[in-house]
Design a protein around this motif. Sequence first.
Motif, PDB file in Angstrom:
ATOM      1  N   VAL A  10     -31.572  10.081  11.563  1.00 59.06           N
ATOM      2  CA  VAL A  10     -30.700   9.432  12.599  1.00 59.06           C
ATOM      3  C   VAL A  10     -30.796   7.715  12.368  1.00 59.06           C
ATOM      4  CG1 VAL A  10     -30.718   8.711  14.830  1.00 59.06           C
ATOM      5  CG2 VAL A  10     -31.211  11.075  14.407  1.00 59.06           C
ATOM      6  N   LYS A  11     -31.707   7.498  11.910  1.00 57.26           N
ATOM      7  CA  LYS A  11     -31.711   5.837  11.346  1.00 57.26           C
ATOM      8  C   LYS A  11     -30.619   5.759  10.341  1.00 57.26           C
ATOM      9  CE  LYS A  11     -35.519   3.739  10.627  1.00 57.26           C
ATOM     10  NZ  LYS A  11     -36.905   3.324  10.246  1.00 57.26           N
ATOM     11  N   ALA A  12     -30.464   6.552   9.433  1.00 57.62           N
ATOM     12  CA  ALA A  12     -29.653   6.337   8.341  1.00 57.62           C
ATOM     13  C   ALA A  12     -28.151   6.685   8.807  1.00 57.62           C
ATOM     14  CB  ALA A  12     -30.009   7.362   7.244  1.00 57.62           C
ATOM     15  N   LEU A  13     -28.051   7.505   9.854  1.00 55.45           N
ATOM     16  CA  LEU A  13     -26.914   7.834  10.406  1.00 55.45           C
ATOM     17  C   LEU A  13     -26.225   6.431  11.197  1.00 55.45           C
ATOM     18  CD1 LEU A  13     -26.873  11.346  11.610  1.00 55.45           C
ATOM     19  CD2 LEU A  13     -25.321  10.487   9.778  1.00 55.45           C
ATOM     20  N   LEU A  14     -27.207   5.844  11.969  1.00 57.60           N
ATOM     21  CA  LEU A  14     -26.776   4.810  12.707  1.00 57.60           C
ATOM     22  C   LEU A  14     -26.540   3.534  11.768  1.00 57.60           C
ATOM     23  CD1 LEU A  14     -29.591   4.861  15.507  1.00 57.60           C
ATOM     24  CD2 LEU A  14     -27.205   5.576  15.639  1.00 57.60           C
ATOM     25  N   ALA A  15     -27.104   3.421  10.553  1.00 59.89           N
ATOM     26  CA  ALA A  15     -26.804   2.297   9.763  1.00 59.89           C
ATOM     27  C   ALA A  15     -25.381   2.585   9.257  1.00 59.89           C
ATOM     28  CB  ALA A  15     -27.836   2.156   8.557  1.00 59.89           C
ATOM     29  N   ALA A  16     -25.188   3.838   8.808  1.00 62.46           N
ATOM     30  CA  ALA A  16     -23.848   4.128   8.426  1.00 62.46           C
ATOM     31  C   ALA A  16     -22.743   3.802   9.362  1.00 62.46           C
ATOM     32  CB  ALA A  16     -23.637   5.530   7.965  1.00 62.46           C
ATOM     33  N   ALA A  17     -23.211   4.317  10.973  1.00 60.37           N
ATOM     34  CA  ALA A  17     -22.011   3.865  11.684  1.00 60.37           C
ATOM     35  C   ALA A  17     -21.951   2.789  11.967  1.00 60.37           C
ATOM     36  CB  ALA A  17     -22.489   4.487  13.112  1.00 60.37           C
ATOM     37  N   LEU A  18     -22.943   1.891  11.842  1.00 56.24           N
ATOM     38  CA  LEU A  18     -22.613   0.195  11.948  1.00 56.24           C
ATOM     39  C   LEU A  18     -21.913  -0.197  10.835  1.00 56.24           C
ATOM     40  CD1 LEU A  18     -26.257  -0.764  13.030  1.00 56.24           C
ATOM     41  CD2 LEU A  18     -24.249  -0.825  14.472  1.00 56.24           C
ATOM     42  N   LEU A  19     -21.825   0.258   9.860  1.00 50.29           N
ATOM     43  CA  LEU A  19     -21.076  -0.068   8.620  1.00 50.29           C
ATOM     44  C   LEU A  19     -19.606   0.255   8.829  1.00 50.29           C
ATOM     45  CD1 LEU A  19     -23.271   0.527   5.473  1.00 50.29           C
ATOM     46  CD2 LEU A  19     -22.598  -1.755   6.504  1.00 50.29           C
ATOM     47  N   GLN A  48     -22.958  22.722  21.559  1.00 49.49           N
ATOM     48  CA  GLN A  48     -24.153  22.450  22.100  1.00 49.49           C
ATOM     49  C   GLN A  48     -24.741  21.350  22.029  1.00 49.49           C
ATOM     50  OE1 GLN A  48     -23.501  25.859  20.476  1.00 49.49           O
ATOM     51  NE2 GLN A  48     -22.408  26.176  22.316  1.00 49.49           N
ATOM     52  N   GLU A  49     -24.067  20.340  21.617  1.00 50.28           N
ATOM     53  CA  GLU A  49     -24.533  19.004  21.469  1.00 50.28           C
ATOM     54  C   GLU A  49     -24.931  18.080  22.520  1.00 50.28           C
ATOM     55  OE1 GLU A  49     -22.405  18.277  17.153  1.00 50.28           O
ATOM     56  OE2 GLU A  49     -21.989  16.884  18.604  1.00 50.28           O
ATOM     57  N   ARG A  50     -26.190  17.481  22.611  1.00 49.77           N
ATOM     58  CA  ARG A  50     -26.585  16.583  23.677  1.00 49.77           C
ATOM     59  C   ARG A  50     -26.755  15.205  23.183  1.00 49.77           C
ATOM     60  NH1 ARG A  50     -25.037  20.300  26.595  1.00 49.77           N
ATOM     61  NH2 ARG A  50     -26.256  21.860  27.143  1.00 49.77           N
ATOM     62  N   GLN A  51     -26.736  14.393  23.910  1.00 57.11           N
ATOM     63  CA  GLN A  51     -26.873  12.564  23.512  1.00 57.11           C
ATOM     64  C   GLN A  51     -28.721  12.644  23.218  1.00 57.11           C
ATOM     65  OE1 GLN A  51     -27.452   9.717  26.249  1.00 57.11           O
ATOM     66  NE2 GLN A  51     -25.834   8.514  25.349  1.00 57.11           N
ATOM     67  N   PHE A  52     -28.641  12.138  21.805  1.00 55.79           N
ATOM     68  CA  PHE A  52     -29.719  12.255  21.306  1.00 55.79           C
ATOM     69  C   PHE A  52     -30.244  10.485  21.229  1.00 55.79           C
ATOM     70  CE2 PHE A  52     -32.685  11.068  17.664  1.00 55.79           C
ATOM     71  CZ  PHE A  52     -33.479  11.957  17.732  1.00 55.79           C
ATOM     72  N   ALA A  53     -29.424   9.540  20.939  1.00 55.01           N
ATOM     73  CA  ALA A  53     -29.515   8.300  21.184  1.00 55.01           C
ATOM     74  C   ALA A  53     -28.431   7.456  21.359  1.00 55.01           C
ATOM     75  CB  ALA A  53     -29.926   7.836  19.536  1.00 55.01           C
ATOM     76  N   SER A  54     -28.482   6.101  22.051  1.00 58.97           N
ATOM     77  CA  SER A  54     -27.412   5.475  22.278  1.00 58.97           C
ATOM     78  C   SER A  54     -27.856   4.108  22.136  1.00 58.97           C
ATOM     79  CB  SER A  54     -26.830   5.684  23.765  1.00 58.97           C
ATOM     80  OG  SER A  54     -28.028   5.305  24.493  1.00 58.97           O
ATOM     81  N   GLY A  55     -26.805   3.076  22.018  1.00 60.20           N
ATOM     82  CA  GLY A  55     -27.177   1.704  21.704  1.00 60.20           C
ATOM     83  C   GLY A  55     -25.914   1.020  21.851  1.00 60.20           C
ATOM     84  N   THR A  56     -26.138  -0.245  21.726  1.00 57.00           N
ATOM     85  CA  THR A  56     -24.996  -1.273  21.750  1.00 57.00           C
ATOM     86  C   THR A  56     -24.590  -1.863  20.354  1.00 57.00           C
ATOM     87  OG1 THR A  56     -26.063  -3.174  22.417  1.00 57.00           O
ATOM     88  CG2 THR A  56     -25.208  -2.002  24.067  1.00 57.00           C
ATOM     89  N   ILE A  57     -23.454  -2.206  20.075  1.00 53.48           N
ATOM     90  CA  ILE A  57     -22.955  -2.721  18.858  1.00 53.48           C
ATOM     91  C   ILE A  57     -22.533  -4.246  19.358  1.00 53.48           C
ATOM     92  CG2 ILE A  57     -21.336  -2.744  16.816  1.00 53.48           C
ATOM     93  CD1 ILE A  57     -21.157   0.340  17.297  1.00 53.48           C
ATOM     94  N   GLY A  58     -23.254  -5.202  19.370  1.00 55.82           N
ATOM     95  CA  GLY A  58     -23.254  -6.432  19.798  1.00 55.82           C
ATOM     96  C   GLY A  58     -22.761  -6.217  21.424  1.00 55.82           C
ATOM     97  N   GLN A  59     -21.800  -7.020  21.798  1.00 55.06           N
ATOM     98  CA  GLN A  59     -21.178  -6.970  23.145  1.00 55.06           C
ATOM     99  C   GLN A  59     -19.930  -6.333  23.021  1.00 55.06           C
ATOM    100  OE1 GLN A  59     -21.334 -10.841  24.612  1.00 55.06           O
ATOM    101  NE2 GLN A  59     -23.660 -11.174  24.554  1.00 55.06           N
ATOM    102  N   VAL A  60     -19.389  -5.532  22.000  1.00 50.73           N
ATOM    103  CA  VAL A  60     -18.071  -4.901  21.871  1.00 50.73           C
ATOM    104  C   VAL A  60     -18.168  -3.723  22.062  1.00 50.73           C
ATOM    105  CG1 VAL A  60     -17.307  -6.808  20.752  1.00 50.73           C
ATOM    106  CG2 VAL A  60     -18.151  -4.919  19.566  1.00 50.73           C
ATOM    107  N   ALA A  61     -18.997  -2.732  21.803  1.00 50.48           N
ATOM    108  CA  ALA A  61     -19.094  -1.235  22.122  1.00 50.48           C
ATOM    109  C   ALA A  61     -20.405  -0.647  22.110  1.00 50.48           C
ATOM    110  CB  ALA A  61     -18.551  -0.848  20.405  1.00 50.48           C
ATOM    111  N   VAL A  62     -20.249   0.508  22.738  1.00 48.37           N
ATOM    112  CA  VAL A  62     -21.500   1.186  22.813  1.00 48.37           C
ATOM    113  C   VAL A  62     -21.514   2.506  22.009  1.00 48.37           C
ATOM    114  CG1 VAL A  62     -22.823   2.788  24.584  1.00 48.37           C
ATOM    115  CG2 VAL A  62     -21.676   0.793  25.300  1.00 48.37           C
TER     116      VAL A  62
END
Length: 82
Positions: A10-19, A48-62
Amino acid sequence: MARKSLFGWVKALLAAALLAAATSVADAQVRYCTEHGVLVSQLAEKYQERQFASGTIGQVAVMEVFVAAAGTWTIVITDVTA
């Protein structure tokens, strides 16, 4: 062990999403716009997907990561002005 492996994945996916989020709109290949509640309902019903993680991208997006036991996943990025 599986939880630790999933967390790393998931950390790798989040890094890819940020890029991916850092690219301009013109660079985006696909952009879907819908009501957040409708999207969450569809992810739950169809995959059947459920929220696993959430966070902010600066002050512009969730950013939210939805995952299912079957292995499917979706990353949703919501502009804070929408």
